[in-house]
Structure formats: structure tokens, C-alpha cells
Write an enzyme that holds these catalytic residues in place. Sequence first.
Site, PDB file in Angstrom:
ATOM      1  N   TYR A 220      35.769 -13.740   7.501  1.00  0.00           N
ATOM      2  CA  TYR A 220      35.404 -14.862   6.016  1.00  0.00           C
ATOM      3  C   TYR A 220      36.795 -16.008   7.078  1.00  0.00           C
ATOM      4  O   TYR A 220      36.984 -16.195   5.472  1.00  0.00           O
ATOM      5  CB  TYR A 220      35.660 -14.433   5.365  1.00  0.00           C
ATOM      6  N   HIS A 350      11.254  -4.528   1.287  1.00  0.00           N
ATOM      7  CA  HIS A 350      12.121  -5.578   0.963  1.00  0.00           C
ATOM      8  C   HIS A 350      11.909  -7.212   1.682  1.00  0.00           C
ATOM      9  O   HIS A 350      11.441  -7.088   2.971  1.00  0.00           O
ATOM     10  CB  HIS A 350      12.866  -5.356   1.391  1.00  0.00           C
ATOM     11  N   ALA A 351      12.148  -8.689   1.053  1.00  0.00           N
ATOM     12  CA  ALA A 351      12.124  -9.359   1.470  1.00  0.00           C
ATOM     13  C   ALA A 351      13.024 -10.249   2.393  1.00  0.00           C
ATOM     14  O   ALA A 351      13.893  -9.338   2.808  1.00  0.00           O
ATOM     15  CB  ALA A 351      11.593 -10.638   0.143  1.00  0.00           C
ATOM     16  N   HIS A 380      14.029 -18.570  -1.706  1.00  0.00           N
ATOM     17  CA  HIS A 380      15.467 -17.725  -1.369  1.00  0.00           C
ATOM     18  C   HIS A 380      15.688 -17.570   0.244  1.00  0.00           C
ATOM     19  O   HIS A 380      15.742 -17.763   1.615  1.00  0.00           O
ATOM     20  CB  HIS A 380      15.499 -16.567  -1.777  1.00  0.00           C
ATOM     21  N   GLU A 381      13.877 -16.825   0.483  1.00  0.00           N
ATOM     22  CA  GLU A 381      13.957 -16.273   1.777  1.00  0.00           C
ATOM     23  C   GLU A 381      13.743 -17.910   3.040  1.00  0.00           C
ATOM     24  O   GLU A 381      13.785 -17.869   3.947  1.00  0.00           O
ATOM     25  CB  GLU A 381      12.610 -15.593   1.825  1.00  0.00           C
ATOM     26  N   HIS A 384      17.011 -19.080   4.424  1.00  0.00           N
ATOM     27  CA  HIS A 384      16.734 -18.405   5.752  1.00  0.00           C
ATOM     28  C   HIS A 384      16.537 -19.620   6.406  1.00  0.00           C
ATOM     29  O   HIS A 384      16.779 -19.681   7.466  1.00  0.00           O
ATOM     30  CB  HIS A 384      16.846 -17.388   5.648  1.00  0.00           C
ATOM     31  N   GLU A 408      22.544 -16.769   2.374  1.00  0.00           N
ATOM     32  CA  GLU A 408      21.940 -16.267   1.607  1.00  0.00           C
ATOM     33  C   GLU A 408      22.138 -17.345  -0.122  1.00  0.00           C
ATOM     34  O   GLU A 408      21.366 -17.193  -0.633  1.00  0.00           O
ATOM     35  CB  GLU A 408      22.737 -15.197   0.625  1.00  0.00           C
ATOM     36  N   HIS A 510      20.089  -2.264   0.466  1.00  0.00           N
ATOM     37  CA  HIS A 510      20.772  -2.761   1.646  1.00  0.00           C
ATOM     38  C   HIS A 510      21.796  -1.890   1.822  1.00  0.00           C
ATOM     39  O   HIS A 510      22.693  -1.935   2.775  1.00  0.00           O
ATOM     40  CB  HIS A 510      21.771  -3.938   0.782  1.00  0.00           C
ATOM     41  N   ARG A 519      28.234 -10.796   0.779  1.00  0.00           N
ATOM     42  CA  ARG A 519      27.688 -12.057   1.097  1.00  0.00           C
ATOM     43  C   ARG A 519      26.965 -12.597  -0.506  1.00  0.00           C
ATOM     44  O   ARG A 519      26.588 -13.448  -0.597  1.00  0.00           O
ATOM     45  CB  ARG A 519      26.422 -11.556   2.112  1.00  0.00           C
ATOM     46  N   TYR A 520      26.199 -11.618  -1.504  1.00  0.00           N
ATOM     47  CA  TYR A 520      25.081 -11.963  -2.357  1.00  0.00           C
ATOM     48  C   TYR A 520      26.126 -12.150  -3.623  1.00  0.00           C
ATOM     49  O   TYR A 520      25.753 -13.394  -4.240  1.00  0.00           O
ATOM     50  CB  TYR A 520      24.436 -10.917  -2.557  1.00  0.00           C
TER      51      TYR A 520
HETATM   52  O1  X8Z Z   1      18.096  -8.839  -0.066  1.00  0.00           O
HETATM   53  C1  X8Z Z   1      18.168  -9.690  -0.899  1.00  0.00           C
HETATM   54  C2  X8Z Z   1      16.936 -10.601  -0.205  1.00  0.00           C
HETATM   55  C3  X8Z Z   1      17.023 -10.919   0.844  1.00  0.00           C
HETATM   56  S1  X8Z Z   1      18.488 -11.214   1.747  1.00  0.00           S
HETATM   57  C4  X8Z Z   1      15.991 -11.183  -0.844  1.00  0.00           C
HETATM   58  N1  X8Z Z   1      18.889  -9.997  -2.171  1.00  0.00           N
HETATM   59  C5  X8Z Z   1      19.162  -9.459  -3.058  1.00  0.00           C
HETATM   60  C6  X8Z Z   1      18.347  -8.184  -3.252  1.00  0.00           C
HETATM   61  O2  X8Z Z   1      17.231  -8.239  -3.271  1.00  0.00           O
HETATM   62  O3  X8Z Z   1      19.445  -6.568  -3.669  1.00  0.00           O
HETATM   63  C7  X8Z Z   1      18.702 -11.045  -2.324  1.00  0.00           C
HETATM   64  C8  X8Z Z   1      19.889 -11.380  -3.669  1.00  0.00           C
HETATM   65  C9  X8Z Z   1      19.875  -9.859  -3.577  1.00  0.00           C
HETATM   66 ZN    ZN Z   2      18.627 -13.672   1.629  1.00  0.00          ZN
END
Ligand code: X8Z
Ligand code: ZN
Length: 611
Positions: A220, A350-351, A380-381, A384, A408, A510, A519-520
Site C-alpha cells: 500500500y 460468488h460474483a 460492482h463487477e 472491475h 473494489e 474470501h 480492500r473492501y
Molecule cells: O466479494 C465481493 C464482490 C466480488 S469482488 C462481490 N464483495 C465483498 C463480499 O461479498 O464479501 C463486495 C463487497 C464485499
Molecule cells: Zn469486487
Amino acid sequence: MSNPEKFRRGLLAITLASALAACGEQAVEPKQIEIDPASLASSFLINAEDELATLRKELYRAEWIYQNFITEDTASLAADANSRYTAAQVRLAHEAAKFDGIDLAASTRRKLDILKFSIVLPAPADADKNAELAKLAADLNGMYGKGKYCLSADNCLTLPEMSNIMASSRDADELLALWQGWRDVSPPMKPLYERQVSLANEGAKALGFNDLGTMWRSNYDMSPTDFSVEMDRLWGQVKPLYEALHCHVRAKLGETYGTDLVSPDQPIPAHLLGNMWAQTWGNIYNIAAPEDADPGFDLTTQLAVHGYDELKMVEGAERFFTSLGFEPLPDTFWQRSLFTQPADRDVVCHASAWDLDDQEDIRIKMCIQKTGEEYAVIHHELGHNFYQRAYKDQSTLFQNSANDGFHEAIGDTIALSVTPEYLRQTGLLTAEEIPSADKDLGLLMKMAMDKVAFLPFGLLVDKWRWQVFSGEVSPQQYNQAWWQLREEYQGVKAPISRDENAFDPGAKYHVPGNTPYARYFLAHILQFQFHRSLCEMAGNDGPIHRCTIYGNKEVGEKLNAMLAMGASKPWPEALEIVTGSKQMDATAILDYFAPLKTWLDQQNIGRQCGW
Ligand code: X8Z
Ligand code: ZN
């Protein structure tokens, strides 16, 4: 002689000897000749980028197939591609370190740093351990992707199905069954995760880091310690807002479910917040909604009324980006993306957004649900994807966001512009359906229940991992440490006591997916900063939560200027382009929710807040 000096001399000697041998000349004593270390670094980087670009394409292709068709075979192919890529990354990181201490141009130094700092799962150099680590990573991902909760042998629910029920059900027993049922997916992950931690730590240590967490925090443009301090500083800015929201929502949940279940001075049981992980609460908006301030529309309903299927939802999100001047998505995006959950095979639902060839082959993979919440996730997607395309002309190591929070934040920034006025402009609301100004509290409450509620969760996932990686938390303490952080930061507790096999962090994508999470948290701060600045640029003079940048090409150009930089400059410089500031700063999210905060504080008078 210093290390870099030794390295430079040695490399020169070898280079000269092998160049002569290759020409069929007699071997001669290597001579000392002066070669500029800068050109050595440049040629090293040219080769490194070339090698990584090739291996990365192979990796993404194998991963795409695996995550779209989870089988033994595709897992094995993905693991092979991963171990090839990781082996190259690790070797190149070691080589890059040999240039430490040499004075080089800023962009050369930056590329070397990226090589050293940005391996998410560093393997030990040993080939067997590397292969073992890659297999663990693929297996963990697959276990999550295949996960289901079966009420009986022929009645199983997938995660998107469970999430849908958790969003709408107000039956505490049903919610608890789902909450508990999904968490059966993760106990078998625990031994694999433990081993993964140990191997990746070994890899991180070999690269000179104390542990994997330190390595993650090194990326970072500041020291790992400063990064932790920065995260805590930002959290300190938003904590009072979160606590006010928590206090009100808890009181309302107490009214709905009874104070036996939701005690007025205790953490909230995690199954009642409308989301499998209690990370966003917008789905229980109606429980906490301010009286007389209901916006009067529900995006999920509007999408249905206007016949939005999954494809139309993606097209709608694309339209926002093109309205800002971005080129439409390529045909291949539409042909190759996954929008709906296939009935006949296991996929990672998971997106995610992908860039298969570093150029035009961008795609998303998502089991879209036809809800307002998922409409935001599509934005969101696509954020990216548009970022990926904006930086495609950067060299390989700079083909990334300024820091991972930026990646993100982009699509979420756009989704903040999905306001009632925007919905009117795109036909999802009529002029009469636009809520009047006295409904602002409702709009803000709905948004806060997603965005503000998320903040402590966004912070704690990696706080947990940092403790795990550093050894501060042992495998026996994994679950207990997880719930300690959940209680401390979120004020949320496990609804039932967890048995000793439980591995609840593994039930969050994750963790088995090994995607860093800080990152989120950053993205939730940054997106409000971006939104505030872009709205100023657009000449918005109303309240910031009513501002939409839809259709504003000038604003789009500014945004694109930041995206196109990729990772070529330290992130504060990228931030400055859009916001004029080099600091991440939570005052933007505080400004956005200021009227709500005033209202929450009034509501909370006489309540005992905190936990
Ligand atoms: O994982 C994601 C995205 C894909 S990068 C859908 N997010 C986190 C989650 O779902 O836990 C977006 C916000 C937080
Ligand atoms: Zn994302």
C-alpha cells in the site's frame, strides 16, 4: 562488497561468459566491464513481465474453467497452472530483491516492489510444497463452491437460495437453521486451511517478511505498520456512526423478535440481519425504517415490474458506464460471461470479474438474483471490468488498480449514483414515484444499512487473518478469535454456541478463496470520497445522496484518467486526480450520512448503546 554490488558483478560475469559460449567462442576469463544497473533492471523486468503475462493468461483460463465446472480434473488443471504461476512469481520476487539498495528510476523501482510485494499466496521455493499449496488452494475454493445445505437427501439449498431466504424471512427459527446449516460447509476446511497458512507463511518468510499478513500489508505504498494504523484511523472516524446505527437497529430488532432474543445491551445475534454473514443489513430495512420517511419504492419490485431479467440487469449497468463515455462491453463479454446459476453442475457462484487476455476478453461470473441488491453487485463487477480495460495499455506489472481498495470501489461508486432521479431517467421509476425530500431519511437508512453496517466486517476479516498468519492466534483458537472480533467490532454474536470443530471464517468466501479483505473496507471509504468529488465536478448542488453522475461525460473522463493510470503510480497520486487529495478520508461517508446520524442520535436517546 554490498549485496547488490556482488550481484551486479556476478551477473555481469555470467552474462559475458554465457554470451561468449553461445557464440561458440573459447571460454575466457570473465572481464569486469561497466554495465549500468538500470539497464540490467530494465531487461530483467522486460523478461519478467513477459513471463508473467504468459503464465497469467494460462492461469486465468484454467481458473475460469475450474470455477465454471468444478470437478476433480478441472481442480487439478487449475492447481497446476497456479503452481507454475506462483513458482515464477516467487523466483522473480527473489531476483527483484537483488536490486534492493540500487538507485533506479521511480517506475523501475515500483515494478520491482510490485514483484516483491504482491504475491497473495507465496509458496516456498520447494516444488513439492508449491504443488501442495496450489492443490490446497484449489480444494478449498472447490469446497466452498460446492457447498450446500441439505434438509434431506433430495432437498438441498445452494448459497444463493439460502441468501434469498435470509433476505426475506422474519422467522427466527428458519433463519437459525439456515445460518447453522451453511456453516457445516467449513469444518472440513480447517485442516487444509491450517496447512495453507503454514506453507504460505514459509513462502512469505523466505521472501523476507515476518509472515503473510505483513506481506499483504506491504502493498500500500507505506510500511505494513503504517497501513494497520491507517485502517484503525479510518475506522475511528466512522465508529460513532456505526454505533449509532447498531443501537437503533438492535432496538428495532428487539421490538420485532422480543428482547429475550435481542437483548438491548448485548451484541446482536448474527442470524437476524438479513445476510448470511451479517455484513450488510439492507434486507431488513423495513424493520428499522424511519416512520413516515419510506421512499415508497423497492428496487427489487421495480425491476420485476419493468421486466428486468438477468441480462437486462447487466445491460442496465453497462448503460451507466457508457453514459459516462466508456466504450460498450465487447461481444465476447456477452457470449462468455456467466449470469445465471447452471442447474446441472457446481460453479463458484460468488460474483467475480475477469480479464482473460489483458486486453478485450473481459467477463463476469455471477449467479445473478433478480434483486436491487444484486443490481448493485452487477455495477460492482462491471466496475472491475471497466477498470481492467482502462489500464490495458499499461505494462503487465502496472495492469492493476492504484491499490486494491480502488478496484473494489469503482463499481460501487457508480452504484451510489443509482438514485431515484437516475431510475426515472432510465424508466425504472415514473416522475410521480420519485420520493420527495421528506423521504430522504428512508433513502439514507437503506443505504446505511448496507454501507455503514459493512464497515466493521470489512475491517475484521483481515484483522482475524493477520492474527492467524502472525501466529498470535493458533489453530485451536481460530473460531474463538473470529467471534471475539465479530463481537468487538461489529457487536454481533453467534446465535448458538459454536462447537469445537466449527470453523466459521471458512463459511465466508474470501477465506477459503484466499482473497484479502482489507480492500473492501478501503473501498467503502473511497467510494464516498469518489462520489463526493465526482458530484462536485458535475456541479451538483443538492444533497450528495441525491446526486447522480449519470450521462456526464466530463466526469467520466476524469474518472477514466485515474483508471487508466493503473498501478503505475503510488495510490495517493491516483486519488488526487479525482479527489484533489492524497489522503483516504472518511469525512465523505460521514457527510453523506450526516442527516441520518442526527436522526439516529435522537432516536437513541434513552437507549443504552454499545455492547
Ligand atoms: O466479494 C465481493 C464482490 C466480488 S469482488 C462481490 N464483495 C465483498 C463480499 O461479498 O464479501 C463486495 C463487497 C464485499
Ligand atoms: Zn469486487
